[in-house]
Scaffold this motif. Structure first.
Motif, PDB file in Angstrom:
ATOM      1  N   ASP A 212       0.818  -1.212   0.000  1.00 50.45           N
ATOM      2  CA  ASP A 212       0.000   0.000   0.000  1.00 50.45           C
ATOM      3  C   ASP A 212       0.848   1.257   0.000  1.00 50.45           C
ATOM      4  O   ASP A 212       2.022   1.248   0.417  1.00 50.45           O
ATOM      5  CB  ASP A 212      -0.914   0.026   1.229  1.00 50.45           C
ATOM      6  CG  ASP A 212      -2.158  -0.833   1.059  1.00 50.45           C
ATOM      7  OD1 ASP A 212      -2.747  -0.801  -0.024  1.00 50.45           O
ATOM      8  OD2 ASP A 212      -2.514  -1.552   2.020  1.00 50.45           O
ATOM      9  N   THR A 213       0.246   2.338  -0.451  1.00 47.67           N
ATOM     10  CA  THR A 213       0.793   3.684  -0.281  1.00 47.67           C
ATOM     11  C   THR A 213      -0.234   4.472   0.522  1.00 47.67           C
ATOM     12  O   THR A 213      -1.355   4.688   0.069  1.00 47.67           O
ATOM     13  CB  THR A 213       1.034   4.366  -1.635  1.00 47.67           C
ATOM     14  OG1 THR A 213       1.992   3.616  -2.389  1.00 47.67           O
ATOM     15  CG2 THR A 213       1.539   5.785  -1.435  1.00 47.67           C
ATOM     16  N   GLU A 242       8.638   5.053   0.125  1.00 47.77           N
ATOM     17  CA  GLU A 242       7.572   5.568  -0.730  1.00 47.77           C
ATOM     18  C   GLU A 242       6.191   5.139  -0.260  1.00 47.77           C
ATOM     19  O   GLU A 242       5.172   5.546  -0.834  1.00 47.77           O
ATOM     20  CB  GLU A 242       7.783   5.092  -2.173  1.00 47.77           C
ATOM     21  CG  GLU A 242       7.529   3.620  -2.419  1.00 47.77           C
ATOM     22  CD  GLU A 242       8.638   2.704  -1.897  1.00 47.77           C
ATOM     23  OE1 GLU A 242       8.453   1.474  -1.904  1.00 47.77           O
ATOM     24  OE2 GLU A 242       9.712   3.230  -1.513  1.00 47.77           O
ATOM     25  N   SER A 243       6.118   4.337   0.801  1.00 49.28           N
ATOM     26  CA  SER A 243       4.832   3.793   1.239  1.00 49.28           C
ATOM     27  C   SER A 243       3.991   4.785   2.025  1.00 49.28           C
ATOM     28  O   SER A 243       2.801   4.552   2.239  1.00 49.28           O
ATOM     29  CB  SER A 243       5.067   2.540   2.096  1.00 49.28           C
ATOM     30  OG  SER A 243       5.795   2.884   3.273  1.00 49.28           O
ATOM     31  N   VAL A 295       1.833  11.476  -5.627  1.00 47.95           N
ATOM     32  CA  VAL A 295       1.575  10.191  -4.990  1.00 47.95           C
ATOM     33  C   VAL A 295       0.260   9.621  -5.511  1.00 47.95           C
ATOM     34  O   VAL A 295      -0.725  10.331  -5.643  1.00 47.95           O
ATOM     35  CB  VAL A 295       1.485  10.356  -3.459  1.00 47.95           C
ATOM     36  CG1 VAL A 295       1.195   9.023  -2.792  1.00 47.95           C
ATOM     37  CG2 VAL A 295       2.775  10.948  -2.921  1.00 47.95           C
ATOM     38  N   PRO A 297      -2.121   7.144  -4.068  1.00 49.00           N
ATOM     39  CA  PRO A 297      -2.335   6.368  -2.846  1.00 49.00           C
ATOM     40  C   PRO A 297      -3.309   5.210  -3.051  1.00 49.00           C
ATOM     41  O   PRO A 297      -4.156   5.230  -3.949  1.00 49.00           O
ATOM     42  CB  PRO A 297      -2.924   7.396  -1.886  1.00 49.00           C
ATOM     43  CG  PRO A 297      -3.646   8.346  -2.787  1.00 49.00           C
ATOM     44  CD  PRO A 297      -2.834   8.419  -4.049  1.00 49.00           C
TER      45      PRO A 297
END
Length: 515
Positions: A212-213, A242-243, A295, A297
């Motif tokens: 996940d982000t 980067e998460s 980002v 997400p």
């Protein structure tokens, strides 16, 4: 070897690898109590300086490692030694210079910056420092003897990179928690500290995992991202930088969150910053941006400022909004509108968002139509220090509107964790175990259709909600009416004292007006 301070006998020694979070916080608060002026330096200002000094000391330690283990220095070469050697006005001047260099906006790094790495203005190693040192200032020049003692006695002698990451991270988070009175003093900003246990429960319910982000559009001190990172780490020891990503409008929150996340996640200082100082509500189409790229997400966790006063609506700013309201309402729809399809979200909202008319009613209807709003967790009062705020968590998944015009939401399940329940951060602090029944009722994220009704968990049809005027979410779970919760005795006494102070001020104004 490090001298053990505040515990045991004089001269007792042990290694930094053996330090605990309790030892670190006790030692630093002892210094604050015994060696600093509380009138000149608040607790949160003290913790800010701990963040500055730890960043510079740990960065100096890493750049001094042998061979390929060394990392290029971010601060000007020799910074830590100069801070150690200086006192009085010269220490104030040197620390001010370092703060201006590291906190300079893009392209404004001062001449005289000399690093071993040769970083240019677009490199991420400088970006993290910019967030940490933006608008930073040393504490008063007249208190430099105290700052010098802090550097020489409490920070400088030790190798902080050898302290266990979990202990150092927990210590810094505890220092921030101990500043809750300072944050409360600025409660008009709407900023409150969310109990980490609640955030961990939210992350577990969302089933965050290393793939996940996770983003937070109102990052605060970073507790939401830290909770998500810790839940991810249960599944894998390798959770990339980067998460997680966040934004916050307040530079102070940006720096505190940055250091909090760096120390709690082990994120390298040379990575792009986990937090940007930015206004998420101005970013149309982008839930949160990083300095290096936008980002995308998969999860959002957000507890926005519960602030409704002093805010002027501007529908020209965000023409994509469903309706323009106060901060909690605007953050809720910002996340719902900008998340990509399939992303999961948990957003804290006050009771007013659940039953308010006008913009709030419009947003609730559009939320039911455009997202699968599957769970509402009603939280107990007393969770947030010094307030009796009534808060809730809305869980939803971004969906694609159905061509048939039917709502994307089928059933909204309400879990009542408020009726007959009260917590305070001092007398009866909330724990993860308090939410064991909620997590069991919530179930797996991929099996929400298998839920079972209980005295605290009740389903409501989206069609029925939409058929009601205003589509109110002010829903119970069948436990009956709740007795009015006046808060803890301390809350009641504080409100009475505040009322008396306001009355005294008003009567004084009347007396002055009468001459």
């Amino acid at each position: 070897m490090a001298v053990k301070r505040g515990q045991g006998g004089e001269g007792e020694r042990f290694r930094e690898q053996e330090w605990t979070a309790r030892h670190i916080t006790d030692r630093l608060w002892t210094f604050y109590r015994d060696h600093s002026s509380h009138r000149a330096i608040t607790r949160v200002e003290f913790v800010e300086h701990i963040a500055y000094l730890l960043f510079l000391k740990m960065e100096e330690e890493r750049s001094s490692r042998a061979g390929r283990f060394a990392t290029p220095t971010i601060a000007p070469m020799g910074t830590w030694q100069r801070l150690t050697d200086r006192t009085g006005d010269t220490l104030h001047t040197e620390l001010t210079r370092v703060m201006q260099i590291l906190g300079a906006p893009l392209g404004e790094e001062s001449a005289g910056r000399t690093t071993t790495g040769g970083f240019g203005p677009d490199n991420s190693p400088l970006e993290t420092a910019r967030v940490l040192f933006r608008d930073a200032k040393p504490w008063p020049v007249g208190r430099m003897a105290e700052l010098s003692q802090l550097i020489v006695d409490e920070i400088g002698p030790y190798t902080w990179t050898q302290v266990p990451q979990a202990e150092l991270g927990s210590a810094f988070a505890a220092l921030l928690s101990d500043c809750r009175e300072d944050f409360l003093a600025n409660k008009e900003t709407g900023q409150i500290l969310t109990p980490p246990a609640v955030l961990t429960v939210v992350a577990r319910a969302l089933d965050v995992h290393p793939g996940d982000t996770v983003i937070d559009a109102a990052g605060g001190i970073g507790s939401g991202l830290i909770a998500a990172h810790q839940v991810m780490s249960v599944h894998s020891e390798r959770v990339g930088p980067e998460s997680i990503a966040a934004a916050d409008l307040d530079p102070r929150m940006g720096r505190l969150a940055t250091m909090n996340i760096l120390l709690n996640t082990g994120r390298p200082f040379h990575e792009a910053p986990p937090v940007l100082v930015a206004d998420s509500l101005k970013a149309r189409g982008v839930p949160v941006a990083r300095s290096d790229r936008t980002v995308r997400p998969t999860v959002a966790i957000c507890n926005p400022p519960f602030k409704s006063t002093g805010y002027v609506a501007d529908d020209k700013l965000r023409s994509d909004f469903w309706a323009y309201g106060d901060f909690p309402l605007n953050f809720l729809q910002h996340i719902a509108i900008t998340l990509p399809t399939g992303a999961r979200a948990a957003v804290f909202v006050p009771d007013g968002v659940l039953f308010g008319n006008g913009p709030a009613a419009t947003v609730r209807k559009r939320l039911l139509m455009n997202c699968d709003v599957h769970t509402l967790l009603r939280l107990p009062t007393g969770l947030f220090h010094g307030t009796n705020a009534k808060s809730n968590v809305l869980f939803f998944t971004k969906a694609v509107p159905k061509p048939s015009g039917e709502p994307a939401t089928r059933t909204l399940w309400v879990y009542d964790h408020r009726t007959h329940i009260h917590h305070t951060d001092t007398g009866n602090p909330v724990t993860e175990d308090d939410f064991a029944d909620f997590l069991a009722a919530y179930g797996r994220a991929d099996a929400l259709g298998d839920r079972e009704k209980s005295p605290r968990f009740h389903p409501y049809s989206a069609a029925d909600l939409l058929a009601q005027q205003g589509s109110s979410f002010d829903l119970l779970a069948g436990l009956g009416p709740q007795a009015k919760d006046l808060g803890s005795p301390r809350d009641i006494a504080t409100r009475i004292a505040d009322d008396l102070n306001r009355a005294q001020t008003s009567f004084r104004a009347v007396a002055d007006a009468l001459g």
